[in-house]
Design an enzyme around this catalytic site. Structure first.
Site, PDB file in Angstrom:
ATOM      1  N   GLY A   1      62.062  54.817  73.191  1.00  0.00           N
ATOM      2  CA  GLY A   1      60.965  54.177  72.456  1.00  0.00           C
ATOM      3  C   GLY A   1      59.668  54.934  72.649  1.00  0.00           C
ATOM      4  O   GLY A   1      58.577  54.355  72.707  1.00  0.00           O
TER       5      GLY A   1
ATOM      6  N   ALA B   1      55.753  55.473  70.045  1.00  0.00           N
ATOM      7  CA  ALA B   1      54.565  54.642  69.795  1.00  0.00           C
ATOM      8  C   ALA B   1      54.255  53.775  71.018  1.00  0.00           C
ATOM      9  O   ALA B   1      55.062  53.672  71.949  1.00  0.00           O
ATOM     10  CB  ALA B   1      54.814  53.737  68.577  1.00  0.00           C
TER      11      ALA B   1
ATOM     12  N   ARG C   1      63.946  56.545  67.421  1.00  0.00           N
ATOM     13  CA  ARG C   1      64.778  56.763  66.232  1.00  0.00           C
ATOM     14  C   ARG C   1      64.194  57.840  65.331  1.00  0.00           C
ATOM     15  O   ARG C   1      64.900  58.645  64.765  1.00  0.00           O
ATOM     16  CB  ARG C   1      64.937  55.454  65.450  1.00  0.00           C
ATOM     17  CG  ARG C   1      65.990  54.535  66.054  1.00  0.00           C
ATOM     18  CD  ARG C   1      65.955  53.193  65.399  1.00  0.00           C
ATOM     19  NE  ARG C   1      64.586  52.668  65.425  1.00  0.00           N
ATOM     20  CZ  ARG C   1      64.163  51.646  64.704  1.00  0.00           C
ATOM     21  NH1 ARG C   1      64.969  51.021  63.900  1.00  0.00           N
ATOM     22  NH2 ARG C   1      62.904  51.231  64.791  1.00  0.00           N
TER      23      ARG C   1
ATOM     24  N   ASN D   1      62.367  51.723  77.708  1.00  0.00           N
ATOM     25  CA  ASN D   1      61.200  51.120  77.051  1.00  0.00           C
ATOM     26  C   ASN D   1      61.512  50.620  75.633  1.00  0.00           C
ATOM     27  O   ASN D   1      60.850  49.723  75.135  1.00  0.00           O
ATOM     28  CB  ASN D   1      60.069  52.163  77.015  1.00  0.00           C
ATOM     29  CG  ASN D   1      58.942  51.752  76.103  1.00  0.00           C
ATOM     30  OD1 ASN D   1      58.219  50.792  76.383  1.00  0.00           O
ATOM     31  ND2 ASN D   1      58.810  52.423  74.966  1.00  0.00           N
TER      32      ASN D   1
ATOM     33  N   TYR E   1      64.133  36.360  71.404  1.00  0.00           N
ATOM     34  CA  TYR E   1      63.378  37.427  72.076  1.00  0.00           C
ATOM     35  C   TYR E   1      63.273  37.114  73.570  1.00  0.00           C
ATOM     36  O   TYR E   1      63.535  37.970  74.416  1.00  0.00           O
ATOM     37  CB  TYR E   1      61.987  37.590  71.448  1.00  0.00           C
ATOM     38  CG  TYR E   1      61.156  38.622  72.178  1.00  0.00           C
ATOM     39  CD1 TYR E   1      61.503  39.967  72.127  1.00  0.00           C
ATOM     40  CD2 TYR E   1      60.047  38.250  72.942  1.00  0.00           C
ATOM     41  CE1 TYR E   1      60.772  40.926  72.823  1.00  0.00           C
ATOM     42  CE2 TYR E   1      59.308  39.200  73.635  1.00  0.00           C
ATOM     43  CZ  TYR E   1      59.672  40.532  73.574  1.00  0.00           C
ATOM     44  OH  TYR E   1      58.950  41.466  74.270  1.00  0.00           O
TER      45      TYR E   1
ATOM     46  N   PRO F   1      55.060  42.928  81.012  1.00  0.00           N
ATOM     47  CA  PRO F   1      53.714  42.743  80.462  1.00  0.00           C
ATOM     48  C   PRO F   1      53.573  41.465  79.643  1.00  0.00           C
ATOM     49  O   PRO F   1      54.540  40.984  79.043  1.00  0.00           O
ATOM     50  CB  PRO F   1      53.519  43.968  79.549  1.00  0.00           C
ATOM     51  CG  PRO F   1      54.713  44.852  79.748  1.00  0.00           C
ATOM     52  CD  PRO F   1      55.799  43.968  80.286  1.00  0.00           C
TER      53      PRO F   1
ATOM     54  N   VAL G   1      50.058  42.816  74.964  1.00  0.00           N
ATOM     55  CA  VAL G   1      49.679  44.233  74.857  1.00  0.00           C
ATOM     56  C   VAL G   1      49.509  44.528  73.372  1.00  0.00           C
ATOM     57  O   VAL G   1      50.428  44.284  72.591  1.00  0.00           O
ATOM     58  CB  VAL G   1      50.785  45.164  75.400  1.00  0.00           C
ATOM     59  CG1 VAL G   1      50.273  46.605  75.453  1.00  0.00           C
ATOM     60  CG2 VAL G   1      51.295  44.708  76.749  1.00  0.00           C
TER      61      VAL G   1
HETATM   62  C1  8X3 Z   1      55.565  40.724  74.694  1.00  0.00           C
HETATM   63  C2  8X3 Z   1      54.711  39.647  75.233  1.00  0.00           C
HETATM   64  O1  8X3 Z   1      53.901  37.272  75.005  1.00  0.00           O
HETATM   65  O2  8X3 Z   1      54.551  38.383  72.958  1.00  0.00           O
HETATM   66  O3  8X3 Z   1      56.760  40.870  75.339  1.00  0.00           O
HETATM   67  O4  8X3 Z   1      56.203  37.658  74.529  1.00  0.00           O
HETATM   68  S1  8X3 Z   1      54.860  38.181  74.391  1.00  0.00           S
END
Ligand code: 8X3
Length: 256
Positions: free
Chosen positions: A12, A15, A37, A90, A156, A186, A189
């Site tokens: 990754g 970017a 990619r 990443n 996610y 994190p 971000v």
């Molecule tokens: C990214 C942070 O808060 O959008 O992994 O899940 S959040």
């Protein structure tokens, strides 16, 4: 040629956190294998690294969720790049932000394939070399979403919980081989992350960062640099990093 310099493979890399980490590590004397990619941004990044440091990076255009391509990419590295000391997993994405009952299953497949299976394919391919050499470091990009779940985050969050669990599991399985495993988690971000999550809708993509100062890719890159520059007897297990204005997934201080 590579005497004394550690080789890092970062996925990754084209970017955001990946690009910032590649630049920072190159500036700090690491040899970089860059994957993503898209080939063009990798070529541009490699040229930038060459200009700044005098050392070119090696580029490997790769979709980490393609198991056969990962094996082939690892198996065909030129000899001078084949000893990977540090793997930075990443590559990852969030696609969609819907209640589970309305979720797009194609989004789920993409997230599971990249965030979990891609990380596993890369790790499984590179670990035997690290085990053979008796040292190595795997840095996994988790998320605050791997520590908590929030409304509409469902799949996610599940993928990032998997990254968290796999980081802990790897640390146990690799204990006798002297390989370090670090999970970086994190919070907010500001990168292309949100644009990808909201499928190119720039207005929606800005919303999570409104009225506050989010982290940037460089902030996370510096954290990764810290983790990999500890002395050999030190392993940073797990680091949660949020903006000062964010306490967790629910509490964000905004000035509006
Ligand atoms: C990214 C942070 O808060 O959008 O992994 O899940 S959040």
């Amino acid at each position: 040629m590579s005497k004394g310099k550690k080789t890092v493979w970062i996925t990754g890399a084209s970017a955001g956190i990946g690009m910032e980490t590649s630049l920072l590590l190159a500036e700090n004397g690491y040899r970089l294998i860059l994957s993503a990619r898209r080939k063009k941004p990798l070529e541009e990044l490699s040229e930038k690294i060459h200009r700044r440091t005098g050392t070119p990076a090696w580029i490997v255009p790769l979709d980490v969720s393609d198991r056969i391509a990962v094996d082939k990419a690892v198996g065909t590295l030129p000899a001078e790049w084949a000893q990977v000391d540090i793997l930075i997993n990443n590559a990852g994405l969030a696609a969609g932000l819907d209640h589970l009952q309305e979720g797009d299953i194609n989004d789920w497949e993409r997230m599971i394939d990249t965030n979990i299976k891609g990380l596993l394919y890369m790790t499984r391919s590179l670990l035997p070399g690290m085990v053979e050499r008796g040292h190595g470091h795997v840095v996994n990009l988790g998320s605050i979403a791997g520590k908590e779940v929030y409304e509409r985050g469902n799949v996610y969050c599940a993928t990032k919980h998997a990254v968290d669990a796999l980081s802990r599991a790897m640390r146990i399985d690799l204990l006798s081989h002297g390989i370090r495993v670090t999970n970086i988690a994190p919070g907010l971000v500001e990168t292309e992350f949100s644009l990808v999550r909201f499928k190119g809708d720039a207005r929606k993509a800005k919303d999570p960062y409104r009225g506050m100062t989010p982290l940037n890719g460089r902030d996370v890159a510096e954290t990764i640099l810290f983790a990999i520059t500890r002395p050999p007897h030190v392993c940073i297990n797990d680091l949660v990093i949020t903006p000062t204005a964010q306490a967790n997934s629910y509490y964000v201080q905004r000035h509006e």
